[in-house]
Structures are given as C-alpha cells and as structure tokens.
Design a protein around this motif. Structure first.
Motif, short mmCIF file in Angstrom:
data_model
loop_
_atom_site.label_atom_id
_atom_site.label_comp_id
_atom_site.label_asym_id
_atom_site.label_seq_id
_atom_site.Cartn_x
_atom_site.Cartn_y
_atom_site.Cartn_z
N ILE A 90 -15.62 -29.16 -6.32
CA ILE A 90 -15.56 -27.58 -5.13
C ILE A 90 -14.65 -28.39 -4.46
O ILE A 90 -13.39 -28.05 -3.69
N GLY A 91 -14.59 -29.49 -4.20
CA GLY A 91 -14.22 -30.37 -3.24
C GLY A 91 -12.40 -30.70 -3.22
O GLY A 91 -11.70 -30.85 -1.58
N GLU A 92 -12.41 -31.08 -4.14
CA GLU A 92 -10.94 -31.32 -4.48
C GLU A 92 -10.50 -30.84 -4.73
O GLU A 92 -9.13 -30.77 -3.65
N PRO A 93 -10.28 -29.32 -5.32
CA PRO A 93 -9.46 -27.78 -4.71
C PRO A 93 -9.31 -27.45 -3.21
O PRO A 93 -8.46 -26.91 -2.91
N GLY A 94 -10.34 -27.73 -2.83
CA GLY A 94 -10.90 -27.44 -1.13
C GLY A 94 -9.70 -28.49 -0.51
O GLY A 94 -8.91 -27.50 0.46
N THR A 95 -9.33 -29.42 -1.08
CA THR A 95 -7.87 -30.31 -0.11
C THR A 95 -6.55 -29.19 0.13
O THR A 95 -5.71 -29.44 0.48
N GLN A 96 -6.39 -28.85 -1.66
CA GLN A 96 -5.46 -28.11 -1.91
C GLN A 96 -5.34 -26.97 -0.89
O GLN A 96 -3.46 -25.52 -1.31
N MET A 97 -6.28 -26.10 -0.58
CA MET A 97 -6.05 -24.61 0.12
C MET A 97 -5.51 -24.69 0.76
O MET A 97 -5.58 -25.43 2.44
N THR A 98 -4.84 -23.51 1.49
CA THR A 98 -4.37 -23.08 2.74
C THR A 98 -5.46 -23.61 4.35
O THR A 98 -6.72 -22.97 3.97
N LEU A 99 -5.17 -24.05 5.34
CA LEU A 99 -5.65 -23.89 6.32
C LEU A 99 -5.72 -22.83 7.17
O LEU A 99 -6.46 -22.50 7.60
N ASN A 100 -4.45 -22.24 7.13
CA ASN A 100 -4.50 -21.39 7.72
C ASN A 100 -5.75 -19.88 7.77
O ASN A 100 -6.38 -18.96 6.16
N THR A 101 -6.16 -19.49 8.68
CA THR A 101 -7.48 -18.74 8.30
C THR A 101 -6.80 -18.13 8.34
O THR A 101 -7.42 -17.10 7.88
N PHE A 102 -5.42 -16.75 8.93
CA PHE A 102 -4.95 -15.28 8.55
C PHE A 102 -3.48 -15.60 8.24
O PHE A 102 -2.84 -15.96 7.82
N HIS A 103 -4.67 -14.24 6.97
CA HIS A 103 -2.95 -13.69 6.40
C HIS A 103 -3.44 -12.06 6.11
O HIS A 103 -4.03 -12.07 5.80
N PHE A 104 -2.33 -11.82 5.94
CA PHE A 104 -1.77 -10.25 6.50
C PHE A 104 -2.14 -9.94 4.65
O PHE A 104 -0.80 -9.95 3.31
N ALA A 105 -3.12 -8.80 4.57
CA ALA A 105 -3.16 -7.77 2.94
C ALA A 105 -2.47 -6.80 3.22
O ALA A 105 -3.28 -5.43 4.11
N GLY A 106 -2.05 -6.15 2.20
CA GLY A 106 -1.53 -5.07 2.18
C GLY A 106 -0.54 -4.38 3.37
O GLY A 106 -0.09 -5.27 4.04
N VAL A 107 -1.02 -3.21 3.65
CA VAL A 107 -0.22 -2.52 4.24
C VAL A 107 -0.23 -2.85 6.01
O VAL A 107 0.56 -3.22 6.59
N ALA A 108 -1.79 -2.01 5.59
CA ALA A 108 -1.60 -2.06 7.34
C ALA A 108 -2.05 -3.24 7.73
O ALA A 108 -1.95 -4.10 7.06
N GLU A 109 -2.53 -3.43 9.39
CA GLU A 109 -2.63 -4.95 10.19
C GLU A 109 -4.46 -5.19 9.77
O GLU A 109 -4.81 -5.05 10.98
N MET A 110 -4.61 -5.42 8.52
CA MET A 110 -5.84 -5.63 8.39
C MET A 110 -6.17 -7.24 7.87
O MET A 110 -5.51 -8.21 7.33
N ASN A 111 -6.79 -7.55 9.27
CA ASN A 111 -6.58 -9.40 8.60
C ASN A 111 -7.95 -9.37 7.71
O ASN A 111 -8.84 -8.94 7.82
N VAL A 112 -7.89 -11.04 6.77
CA VAL A 112 -8.29 -11.28 6.09
C VAL A 112 -8.44 -12.99 6.32
O VAL A 112 -7.70 -13.30 5.96
N THR A 113 -9.58 -13.42 6.07
CA THR A 113 -9.72 -14.71 6.07
C THR A 113 -10.37 -15.42 4.58
O THR A 113 -10.45 -14.80 4.52
N THR A 114 -9.20 -16.13 4.66
CA THR A 114 -9.29 -16.79 3.07
C THR A 114 -9.39 -18.14 3.15
O THR A 114 -8.99 -19.03 4.33
N GLY A 115 -8.54 -19.07 1.45
CA GLY A 115 -8.91 -20.24 1.88
C GLY A 115 -9.93 -20.39 2.36
O GLY A 115 -11.48 -20.78 2.79
#
Lengths: 385, 79
Positions: free
Chosen positions: A64-89
């Motif tokens: 789990i740790g190794e792919p973790g190094t390749q994930m985005t460090l950004n907390t937010f990205h915009f999903a879809g139409v409305a301004e709704m934040n989602v935590t990913t990565g």
C-alpha cells in the motif's frame, strides 16, 4: 448430479471458486472428469495459500505504501459541475487509516426510492434535506437602534421553496433562549430579554440569530442531485447517516457516507470494516493504481479486531500491542518506556520489532518454528537397563 | 419518519449466534481459546436485537470479492 459433487468440495474450496467452476464446466462433463478438475483446483488452491509465518503485515504495508508515493499530494480537486470539494489521494488514505474523527470533506450518497430516483421532483427533495439556518432564508438582517432589536426580513421566495411559513420560522427561532420574537408580515423582530438594552448586546444577538437552525437535516450543508448509472442520487456535502436513513423516500439500504466512524456507530463494526475497504479501494482506483484487495482487507480487519474501529496511530491499534519495546519503536518512545517502568511491565519478546531491536532471530517465516523431537521412551529405558 | 432496520443495509453482513456445540467445535478446529477470537461489542447496532451476552460467538457471513462468500467469527464482549 454435478451439484452433489460440488457440494463435497464446499469445505475444501471457497464459494467463489466453486461458483466460478459451476458456470464454466459444461453440463455434459462426466463425473470422473469433474472430480479431476476439482482435485486440480484444490491442489492449485493449496499452493496459492500464504505459508504459515509469512510476514503478511509487512507485505501489506509495502504494497500500500509504494503506490502511496505516487498519489497526488493535493488535498482538493473539483468533482463535476458544482463547487463541491472532495478529498482524494494520499490525504484521504491517511484520513481513512488514521480514523480521523472530523473529516475534511464528509460526504453522503443518498439513494432514493421511486419516483424520486427517476428524477421526479428530485430538486425539491434535495432542498428539503439540506440544513437551513436563519441566514439561508432571510434576505436582510438589520439592527433597529430605536427599538433595541434585530429585524430579520424573510425571503418569501425561499419560504415557499422550502414549504415553510412565517409562524413555523418564528417557532424555530423561539427555541433560542433569552429572546422575544414578534412577527409582522415577513419581518421578524427579535429582542433580547431583560431590562438592560445595551446596544452592543443587540449587535452580538444579530450574529447569533443568523445561525439558528430552521429546517432540514443537521450537518448537510450542500446538496447536489446527479445521475449515476440510470438512477438519480443525491450527493451531499456534510454527513448525518442516522437521520437521513429515517427520511421517507430515501432508499436506506444503499445510502452510504464516507465517514467511517459514523458508519461504525450507526451500522456496526462489520459495516465499518467493509466501508474501510471500499473507501481505500475508491481512492486507489481513482488514482489509476493497482493494489491487491487482500492487503486492504488485512488492514481493515486489523482496525476492527477489538470490536471498535481503531486507527493506525499511537492512540489506536499501536497502543494495543503487548510489547513495550514495540510500542516505543513507533512514536513517543520515552513516554512508553517511562510508563512501562513505573507500572513494572514485562516484555515477553514474542513479536518481531522487539527482537530486531535486541538482535535476536525474529519469529517470522523460518524463524517461527522451534525444534520438536519425540522422546522414544522405550529406547531411552533400554539404554539404562 | 420511518424506522429503518439497519441489518438490511447493503454494508451489513448477516450476523447469527453460534450454539454452544458449534462454538466448541469452532474453538477446537482452530485450536484457540475464546479470547483469541476477534471481538464485537454486545451493543453493536448489528447484533443489538440478537440479545447476546459476554462469551457468546457470532457467525458473520461475509461477501467478499476474493472468496465469494465466507464465514467470520467474533466473540461478544461487553462494551
């Protein structure tokens, strides 16, 4: 006929494999052939099993740790139409595995019963779930200096949209203590109780009344009806599983939240375990990475062994470790060593970390088994006779 | 307002109580004591209605992507 043979093997093979074979084996297969296939399947299955003493936890951590190094460090990205934040990565993975109490972006996916799931009146339904405070339905807040009161002008548009009336709003406002409420048309006058009419008190009150709860489900701050695979669902920002499940028109069986602690409270540990797996998998898939599900399952199982959900932190499952040295090797070593020496704890050196620290063979893999000999008593006796 | 039975939720697998005989067989099969089983709290929402007490064992029928369907066991402990 085939079914009977399959039944025999149910104790030797997992249901998944048996069901797979059931579908693939042609019906004109002879019984002898089928038995041969099943024997082979058993053989393969036994070969693929993890050996006793394999360091599965370490493998999971690395996998789990190794792919973790390749994930985005950004907390937010915009999903879809409305301004709704989602935590990913990575931030989301840390959130799940640490079992954080207040998530950065709690969300719910509310499934609906017919006719709402076809998109009928879905907007109105969604709005009725959303939490409304006084500031959401008022168009103006003014301080009336002469009367030493706060005048709130309610927006008629919003009142009709939410099927609210002025008296019902007044009733909701009255739940706050220490105030007198009077309504005149669409203007609600709120006066602080008591003789002193200090004007700064009124200004303070103006800010306070903005947050008075009026209607909807507490905690749901945004609603967004979307179409997902032929069905309309409502995605919300904010989460309140307990209340949403009881709402008429909600398909409670499928409705989920991303707050794992909330799931543990409302649906129990088993549901929480499943939801840890689902949430981690969702993040990994969204990042285009690939981790075997079994690693995640192991982590989820470890988090839920105690019956409560516990995060992978020094307050969570690490604090459950029996060995003092193992706990000290994770975080805050001094604290653990001092506490252990005060209470006189014993370290039995049964596990891995503490033995590595003491330069001893670790009880993993080939280090696990001890030598076993059978004392042949007859021979032994014969020797001394 | 309706009352929703949470055992019907898609995330909740089936929980059932193990009889004393089955419990003994299980512990013998894996050569373990009751304390070594994973735990579930007696007031867990999923087993609230089963009326279980400390020392009982719950059988959980999990649906899994890797094994299809399998059984998991948890020992009941008081909260």
């Amino acid at each position: 006929m085939h079914n009977e043979i399959f039944k025999e093997y149910e104790s030797k093979l997992p249901m998944g494999i048996i069901n797979d074979l059931k579908q693939r084996v042609p019906s004109n297969f002879s019984q002898a052939k089928l038995k041969k296939v099943l024997e082979l399947a058993c053989e393969e299955y036994e070969l693929m099993k993890v050996d006793a003493g394999e360091a599965v936890g370490l493998l999971s951590a690395e996998s789990i740790g190794e792919p973790g190094t390749q994930m985005t460090l950004n907390t937010f990205h915009f999903a879809g139409v409305a301004e709704m934040n989602v935590t990913t990565g990575l931030p989301r993975i840390i959130e799940i595995l640490d079992c954080t109490k207040s998530l950065a972006t709690p969300m719910m996916e509310i499934h609906l019963e017919s006719p709402y799931n076809k998109g009928k009146e879905i907007k109105e339904f969604a709005e009725s779930i959303k939490e409304n405070r006084l500031k959401h339905i008022a168009s103006e807040f003014t301080v009336n200096v002469a009367k030493a009161a706060v005048d709130v002008t309610l927006s008629q548009e919003k009142l009709t949209a939410l099927k609210l009336t002025v008296p019902s709003v007044v009733k909701a406002i009255e739940s706050m203590r220490g105030i007198v409420v009077k309504a005149d048309g669409n203007i609600v006058t709120i006066k602080p109780k008591g003789k002193e009419e200090a004007i700064n008190e009124v200004f303070k009150l103006k800010d306070k009344v903005k947050e008075i709860y009026i209607s909807g489900v507490k905690g749901i701050t945004q609603v967004l009806p979307i179409k997902k695979e032929e069905e309309f669902i409502i995605v919300t920002a904010g989460s309140n599983m307990k209340e949403v499940l009881q709402i008429e028109g909600v398909d409670a069986e499928k409705t989920i939240t991303n707050d794992i602690i909330e799931i543990a409270q409302v649906l129990g540990v088993e549901a929480a375990r499943q939801s840890v797996i689902n949430e981690v998998k969702k993040v990994i898939d969204a990042q285009g990475l690939n981790v075997d599900l079994r690693h995640i399952m192991l982590v989820a199982d470890t988090m839920t062994v105690t019956g409560n959900i516990k995060g992978l932190t020094r307050y969570g499952i690490v604090s459950e470790k029996a060995s003092v040295l193992a706990r000290a090797s994770f975080e805050t070593p001094l604290k653990h060593i001092i506490e252990a020496s005060i209470s006189g704890e014993t370290d039995y050196l049964n596990s891995v970390v503490e033995n590595v620290m003491l330069n001893q063979p670790v009880p993993v893999g080939t280090g696990l088994p001890g030598l076993v000999t059978k004392n042949n008593k007859k021979e032994e006796k014969a020797k001394y006779l | 307002m309706k009352k929703f039975d949470i055992t019907k939720h898609s995330l909740v697998p089936k929980h059932a109580k193990l009889s004393d005989k089955e419990k003994k067989q299980l512990l013998e099969k894996y050569n373990i004591t009751l304390n070594e089983l994973p735990k579930i709290l007696a007031n867990d929402p999923a087993i609230k209605d089963l009326g279980l007490k400390n020392g009982d064992v719950v059988k959980i029928e999990r649906i899994s992507k890797t094994a299809g369907e399998y059984e998991y066991y948890r020992g009941v402990v008081n909260a």
